[in-house]
Motif scaffolding. Structure first.
Motif, PDB file in Angstrom:
ATOM      1  N   PRO A 155       0.788  -1.242   0.000  1.00 16.73           N
ATOM      2  CA  PRO A 155       0.000   0.000   0.000  1.00 16.73           C
ATOM      3  C   PRO A 155       0.813   1.281   0.000  1.00 16.73           C
ATOM      4  O   PRO A 155       0.292   2.343  -0.345  1.00 16.73           O
ATOM      5  N   VAL A 156       2.079   1.221   0.410  1.00 15.57           N
ATOM      6  CA  VAL A 156       2.942   2.401   0.427  1.00 15.57           C
ATOM      7  C   VAL A 156       4.208   2.071  -0.365  1.00 15.57           C
ATOM      8  O   VAL A 156       4.263   1.051  -1.047  1.00 15.57           O
ATOM      9  N   VAL A 157       5.224   2.921  -0.283  1.00 15.91           N
ATOM     10  CA  VAL A 157       6.479   2.643  -0.975  1.00 15.91           C
ATOM     11  C   VAL A 157       7.057   1.338  -0.430  1.00 15.91           C
ATOM     12  O   VAL A 157       7.239   1.189   0.785  1.00 15.91           O
ATOM     13  N   PRO A 158       7.330   0.365  -1.300  1.00 17.03           N
ATOM     14  CA  PRO A 158       7.774  -0.945  -0.810  1.00 17.03           C
ATOM     15  C   PRO A 158       9.241  -0.964  -0.422  1.00 17.03           C
ATOM     16  O   PRO A 158      10.035  -0.132  -0.852  1.00 17.03           O
ATOM     17  N   GLU A 159       9.588  -1.918   0.431  1.00 18.17           N
ATOM     18  CA  GLU A 159      10.987  -2.210   0.716  1.00 18.17           C
ATOM     19  C   GLU A 159      11.647  -2.641  -0.589  1.00 18.17           C
ATOM     20  O   GLU A 159      11.007  -3.195  -1.479  1.00 18.17           O
ATOM     21  N   ASN A 160      12.922  -2.354  -0.739  1.00 22.37           N
ATOM     22  CA  ASN A 160      13.634  -2.715  -1.970  1.00 22.37           C
ATOM     23  C   ASN A 160      13.453  -4.195  -2.287  1.00 22.37           C
ATOM     24  O   ASN A 160      13.650  -5.066  -1.443  1.00 22.37           O
TER      25      ASN A 160
END
Length: 607
Positions: A409-414
């Motif tokens: 839902p938000v900026v994902p982990e790399n």
């Protein structure tokens, strides 16, 4: 309220309240300096205005979950990982009922009364151009807010103690009984009506009177008062308060009944008329986003409503919701960049109410819904390999719920491309001591997709306390109860459905079936926004099988699963169990300390 709240030095209490209240930005971000007497406060324009600002401050922010506003986690919407309110376990008592707003709201009610008693002393305000009207406006705001805090107490505690127009002196008699529910409602509405003439339709910029004054956003206006009255009248017309014979044992010590057991159909008409009065102002519109793909348009309309749509749909807002960041982090899975706390778990019961994309219930044999197999199609909402139970659902499902296989839902982990709630997944139980959802789902609504916990990037936005979508639902519900078959019922219900990507319901349904559809639409449209806890109570359905608020709640098997499409994870199990429903849960208990001090104040039965 009892005498212990009031000290002989009223000013010390005022100082305490003014300096301990949490600060807000803009209008609410000032604190008086060097106050020595009430006369100082109410003869100095700045200090008087700051006193008024503090009366606004306790207004609730529904996104301050799970700590201060736990209503979502005290109903069937979600389970909190870190906080378990006493009502969930049945351990709630008059000594440990949290959140308890009894004292704090009564303190603010007193501050409003002090303002109303003293504000006319302020010659500095009166000397300003239009100063007489400005002072009337300030007093009207304080009058409305005093009534509003009474309403919040009534909603939580039932009939309350009405303290009268003037703040009482320490030597006055504070042995005061509750007033009957109808008297409380009539008082609150009459106070709001008194405030109405002296507040503006819109606060305008004093430099350019043709433009709204954005610095005054959230302050009381005529439309806000009308919208709050719509809420109050809808609640008071509902089965819990209208013809409820089961409350017959709730009486004052003199035997006076606190609820009127006689049903009054006209209360529904008053509720319908109040909602229609807001609609007829034509000041707002349902927020929508255009897109060539109707499904995508519905998704973006419902998702972005909380980021951009408030400018078109919000009737009353709490500016700069300071707690939305915590909400986002509590809900976001651990695979979020910077790690989410992954702990506001949506129940299977909520997941199951979302219909298929063509508007059919998942229990409809023609819906095509299945809980077996996995889709090989990837969409903007989930990846290939996701369970078929999440495939082809209505747009608001993908707005409101994060599930196994959904996009992050938000900026994902790399390197992360999807949410994994199965046991060994990137957000599963095996990966953390407690940062996992008990049901295998987390809440998703009002999480900005560009939020980045690692960099601290977030997006400030207000909390919509009342929005047009709610008023449409208020109107449809009240009208169905008063005048079933009225074409406005479908007109306004279908506006909500259409924005959510669902087709029109057609005429011809019975009143009971339409009631079911309206209740369902409120459950979906207003999910996590602080309504469900109150709705199931005012409807008196909290102990029915379909709407149960106690007992067993379900989810996926978070103890199992080693890959995305593992069938072992995708099995319904009992995720947690709460205390069975008890009728005392309709209202909170008054703090025992208040019962001990005010000998005429009766406790709600069962506590």
């Amino acid at each position: 309220m009892t005498h212990h709240i009031f000290q002989k030095n009223i000013l010390l209490l005022a100082l305490l309240l003014l300096f301990t209240a949490g600060c807000k930005k803009g209008f609410l971000n000032t604190v008086p300096d060097n106050i020595t007497t009430l006369k100082d406060v109410f003869t100095n324009r700045s200090m008087t205005e700051q006193w008024l600002a503090r009366i606004y401050n306790p207004m609730p922010d529904m996104w301050n979950q799970p700590y201060s506003i736990p209503w979502t986690g005290q109903c069937d919407e979600v389970d909190y990982a870190w906080v378990q309110p006493g009502m969930n376990s049945g351990a709630i008592t008059a000594d440990n009922a949290n959140p308890s707003y009894w004292n704090s709201y009564y303190q603010t009610i007193r501050q409003a009364a002090i303002f109303l008693q003293n504000a006319d002393q302020n010659k500095e305000i009166l000397a300003q151009p239009g100063g007489e009207q400005l002072l009337k406006q300030y007093k009207a705001e304080a009058r409305f807010l005093r009534a509003y805090y009474y309403w919040l107490l009534m909603r939580q505690y039932g009939p309350v103690v009405l303290m009268g127009e003037e703040p009482k002196a320490p030597e006055d008699d504070f042995q005061i009984p509750r007033s009957p529910w109808d008297d409380c409602v009539n008082y609150v509405l009459s106070e709001m009506d008194k405030a109405m003439p002296d507040v503006p339709v819109l606060h305008m910029n004093p430099v350019d009177p043709t433009q709204p004054d954005v610095t005054q956003t959230g302050r009381i206006t005529k439309p806000i008062i009308l919208a709050v009255k719509s809420q109050i009248l809808l609640y008071s017309a509902s089965p819990l308060f209208n013809g409820n014979t089961e409350m017959g044992n709730f009486k004052n010590q003199d035997g006076a009944a606190l609820f009127n057991a006689s049903f009054d159909k006209e209360k529904w008409k008053k509720a319908a008329d109040a909602a229609k009065a807001v609609i007829d102002l034509n000041r707002w519109e349902l927020y929508t986003v255009a897109d060539a793909d109707p499904f995508r348009a519905a998704f973006l309309s419902c998702r972005n409503l909380f980021f951009d749509g408030w400018q078109k749909e919000a009737i009353w807002i709490r500016t700069n919701s300071d707690h939305v960041g915590n909400w986002e982090r509590h809900c976001s899975p651990r695979c979020a960049n910077g790690s989410g706390w992954n702990g506001i778990a949506v129940t299977q019961e909520m997941v199951d109410i979302f219909r298929t994309a063509d508007g059919k219930a998942i229990t409809d044999n023609s819906s095509g819904y299945t809980e077996t197999g996995f889709t090989d199609a990837a969409t903007p909402y989930y990846v290939s390999g996701t369970s078929n139970m999440y495939h082809g659902r209505e747009p608001r499902f993908y707005v409101d719920v994060t599930f196994n296989g959904s996009v992050i839902p938000v900026v994902p982990e790399n390197g992360q491309s999807r949410v994994e709630f199965f046991f060994t997944g990137n957000s599963g139980k095996n990966g953390a001591p407690r940062d996992w959802p008990t049901t295998g789902y987390t809440a998703r609504k009002n999480i900005h997709p560009n939020t980045d916990f690692r960099s601290g990037r977030s997006f400030s936005r207000p909390a919509m306390m009342i929005r047009l979508g709610e008023i449409y639902l208020n109107y449809a519900e009240a009208l169905n109860e008063y005048d079933p078959g009225n074409p406005d019922i479908l007109k306004y219900l279908n506006k909500i459905r259409n924005r959510g990507g669902l087709p029109d319901l057609v005429a011809g349904a019975s009143q009971a079936e339409m009631r079911k559809q309206i209740h369902l639409e409120r459950q979906v449209e207003l999910m996590f926004e602080g309504h469900r806890y109150w709705d199931v109570r005012r409807w008196k359905v909290a102990n029915t099988p379909d709407q149960h608020q106690g007992g067993q709640f379900h989810g996926m098997n978070i103890e199992k699963g080693s890959f995305l499409s593992d069938p072992e994870f995708h099995k319904r199990i009992v995720a947690f169990t709460r205390a069975q429903w008890d009728n005392k849960f309709y209202f909170y208990p008054v703090p025992q300390s208040e019962i001990d001090r005010n000998k005429k104040l009766v406790q709600f039965p069962g506590y």
